[in-house]
Design a protein around this motif. Structure first.
Motif, PDB file in Angstrom:
ATOM      1  N   VAL A  98       0.847  -1.198   0.000  1.00  0.00           N
ATOM      2  CA  VAL A  98       0.000   0.000   0.000  1.00  0.00           C
ATOM      3  C   VAL A  98       0.883   1.249   0.000  1.00  0.00           C
ATOM      4  O   VAL A  98       0.644   2.194  -0.766  1.00  0.00           O
ATOM      5  N   ALA A  99       1.918   1.264   0.823  1.00  0.00           N
ATOM      6  CA  ALA A  99       2.840   2.400   0.854  1.00  0.00           C
ATOM      7  C   ALA A  99       3.542   2.569  -0.491  1.00  0.00           C
ATOM      8  O   ALA A  99       3.735   3.698  -0.971  1.00  0.00           O
ATOM      9  N   HIS A 100       3.935   1.463  -1.102  1.00  0.00           N
ATOM     10  CA  HIS A 100       4.590   1.516  -2.414  1.00  0.00           C
ATOM     11  C   HIS A 100       3.633   2.088  -3.469  1.00  0.00           C
ATOM     12  O   HIS A 100       4.047   2.896  -4.310  1.00  0.00           O
ATOM     13  N   ALA A 101       2.373   1.688  -3.428  1.00  0.00           N
ATOM     14  CA  ALA A 101       1.378   2.196  -4.377  1.00  0.00           C
ATOM     15  C   ALA A 101       1.256   3.714  -4.252  1.00  0.00           C
ATOM     16  O   ALA A 101       1.224   4.435  -5.263  1.00  0.00           O
ATOM     17  N   TRP A 102       1.187   4.196  -3.014  1.00  0.00           N
ATOM     18  CA  TRP A 102       1.122   5.647  -2.756  1.00  0.00           C
ATOM     19  C   TRP A 102       2.360   6.312  -3.346  1.00  0.00           C
ATOM     20  O   TRP A 102       2.268   7.326  -4.047  1.00  0.00           O
ATOM     21  N   GLU A 103       3.529   5.728  -3.089  1.00  0.00           N
ATOM     22  CA  GLU A 103       4.787   6.302  -3.568  1.00  0.00           C
ATOM     23  C   GLU A 103       4.852   6.325  -5.099  1.00  0.00           C
ATOM     24  O   GLU A 103       5.376   7.276  -5.681  1.00  0.00           O
ATOM     25  N   CYS A 104       4.311   5.301  -5.751  1.00  0.00           N
ATOM     26  CA  CYS A 104       4.292   5.276  -7.219  1.00  0.00           C
ATOM     27  C   CYS A 104       3.546   6.481  -7.774  1.00  0.00           C
ATOM     28  O   CYS A 104       3.979   7.095  -8.753  1.00  0.00           O
ATOM     29  N   VAL A 105       2.428   6.825  -7.165  1.00  0.00           N
ATOM     30  CA  VAL A 105       1.663   7.982  -7.623  1.00  0.00           C
ATOM     31  C   VAL A 105       2.388   9.269  -7.272  1.00  0.00           C
ATOM     32  O   VAL A 105       2.514  10.173  -8.102  1.00  0.00           O
ATOM     33  N   VAL A 106       2.896   9.368  -6.073  1.00  0.00           N
ATOM     34  CA  VAL A 106       3.597  10.573  -5.638  1.00  0.00           C
ATOM     35  C   VAL A 106       4.798  10.855  -6.549  1.00  0.00           C
ATOM     36  O   VAL A 106       5.074  12.010  -6.889  1.00  0.00           O
ATOM     37  N   ALA A 107       5.487   9.824  -6.991  1.00  0.00           N
ATOM     38  CA  ALA A 107       6.666   9.991  -7.850  1.00  0.00           C
ATOM     39  C   ALA A 107       6.318  10.692  -9.162  1.00  0.00           C
ATOM     40  O   ALA A 107       7.180  11.348  -9.761  1.00  0.00           O
ATOM     41  N   GLY A 108       5.077  10.590  -9.604  1.00  0.00           N
ATOM     42  CA  GLY A 108       4.671  11.221 -10.848  1.00  0.00           C
ATOM     43  C   GLY A 108       4.052  12.601 -10.687  1.00  0.00           C
ATOM     44  O   GLY A 108       3.654  13.211 -11.679  1.00  0.00           O
ATOM     45  N   LEU A 109       3.973  13.096  -9.474  1.00  0.00           N
ATOM     46  CA  LEU A 109       3.392  14.415  -9.221  1.00  0.00           C
ATOM     47  C   LEU A 109       4.427  15.514  -9.454  1.00  0.00           C
ATOM     48  O   LEU A 109       5.637  15.253  -9.471  1.00  0.00           O
ATOM     49  N   PRO A 110       3.986  16.748  -9.607  1.00  0.00           N
ATOM     50  CA  PRO A 110       4.931  17.856  -9.772  1.00  0.00           C
ATOM     51  C   PRO A 110       5.914  17.923  -8.598  1.00  0.00           C
ATOM     52  O   PRO A 110       5.558  17.578  -7.463  1.00  0.00           O
ATOM     53  N   PRO A 111       7.142  18.359  -8.856  1.00  0.00           N
ATOM     54  CA  PRO A 111       8.182  18.358  -7.813  1.00  0.00           C
ATOM     55  C   PRO A 111       7.785  19.024  -6.502  1.00  0.00           C
ATOM     56  O   PRO A 111       8.067  18.480  -5.435  1.00  0.00           O
ATOM     57  N   ALA A 112       7.135  20.159  -6.534  1.00  0.00           N
ATOM     58  CA  ALA A 112       6.774  20.851  -5.290  1.00  0.00           C
ATOM     59  C   ALA A 112       5.784  20.012  -4.482  1.00  0.00           C
ATOM     60  O   ALA A 112       5.908  19.891  -3.258  1.00  0.00           O
ATOM     61  N   THR A 113       4.816  19.420  -5.158  1.00  0.00           N
ATOM     62  CA  THR A 113       3.832  18.571  -4.484  1.00  0.00           C
ATOM     63  C   THR A 113       4.508  17.330  -3.923  1.00  0.00           C
ATOM     64  O   THR A 113       4.278  16.942  -2.774  1.00  0.00           O
ATOM     65  N   ARG A 114       5.337  16.706  -4.741  1.00  0.00           N
ATOM     66  CA  ARG A 114       6.070  15.506  -4.325  1.00  0.00           C
ATOM     67  C   ARG A 114       6.925  15.793  -3.096  1.00  0.00           C
ATOM     68  O   ARG A 114       6.909  15.032  -2.122  1.00  0.00           O
ATOM     69  N   ASP A 115       7.658  16.901  -3.109  1.00  0.00           N
ATOM     70  CA  ASP A 115       8.519  17.250  -1.970  1.00  0.00           C
ATOM     71  C   ASP A 115       7.693  17.472  -0.701  1.00  0.00           C
ATOM     72  O   ASP A 115       8.068  17.017   0.380  1.00  0.00           O
ATOM     73  N   ARG A 116       6.564  18.175  -0.827  1.00  0.00           N
ATOM     74  CA  ARG A 116       5.705  18.417   0.338  1.00  0.00           C
ATOM     75  C   ARG A 116       5.189  17.088   0.909  1.00  0.00           C
ATOM     76  O   ARG A 116       5.215  16.869   2.121  1.00  0.00           O
ATOM     77  N   LEU A 117       4.762  16.191   0.049  1.00  0.00           N
ATOM     78  CA  LEU A 117       4.251  14.898   0.508  1.00  0.00           C
ATOM     79  C   LEU A 117       5.345  14.073   1.170  1.00  0.00           C
ATOM     80  O   LEU A 117       5.106  13.417   2.184  1.00  0.00           O
ATOM     81  N   HIS A 118       6.538  14.096   0.614  1.00  0.00           N
ATOM     82  CA  HIS A 118       7.646  13.359   1.230  1.00  0.00           C
ATOM     83  C   HIS A 118       8.004  13.942   2.598  1.00  0.00           C
ATOM     84  O   HIS A 118       8.298  13.193   3.532  1.00  0.00           O
ATOM     85  N   ARG A 119       7.966  15.268   2.725  1.00  0.00           N
ATOM     86  CA  ARG A 119       8.213  15.884   4.042  1.00  0.00           C
ATOM     87  C   ARG A 119       7.149  15.451   5.042  1.00  0.00           C
ATOM     88  O   ARG A 119       7.448  15.104   6.180  1.00  0.00           O
TER      89      ARG A 119
END
Length: 129
Positions: A98-119
């Motif tokens: 489930v965490a990997h699935a979330w990460e797969c989608v996050v990896a394709g998001l715009p950099p600013a969004t991706r960085d915020r989600l990773h933080r």
């Protein structure tokens, strides 16, 4: 792991939301507007199950490792796997999926969004630990 527990796992991820575009028995979980998990109640044809976004190489490995894990729609979708919730996949592995699935989608998001989600994800991990 029952459907309700998978839903709790999915919603615990940063900015994950639940929607029911296919009806109340088929909830989907999204991050950044894209689906990373879909739940399905048991039918006469299959047990409860979750369909998850997955990196193709890992999907192949998981299909080889667990008999019940299969490609979504009989192999026509390389980035998706369907996992039965019948106990054949250990709960810890399902949690990671489930965490990997979330990460797969996050990896394709715009950099600013991706960085915020990773933080946000890192902050949650520190609080949990």
């Amino acid at each position: 792991m029952p459907l309700e527990e998978v839903a709790v796992l999915a919603l615990a991820l940063p900015e994950a939301v639940e929607e029911e575009p296919y009806g109340p028995r088929r909830p989907v979980f999204k991050v950044g507007g894209s689906i990373f998990a879909m739940l399905a109640e048991a039918t006469k044809d299959h047990p409860e199950q979750v369909t998850l976004k997955c990196e193709p190489g890992l999907a192949l490995h998981l299909r080889e490792q667990y008999e019940g894990v299969r490609s979504w729609y009989e192999g026509r979708r390389w980035h998706w796997i369907t996992v039965p919730l019948d106990g054949t996949v250990p709960a810890e592995e399902l949690t990671d999926m489930v965490a990997h699935a979330w990460e797969c989608v996050v990896a394709g998001l715009p950099p600013a969004t991706r960085d915020r989600l990773h933080r946000n994800s890192a902050a949650r991990s520190r609080k949990a630990g």
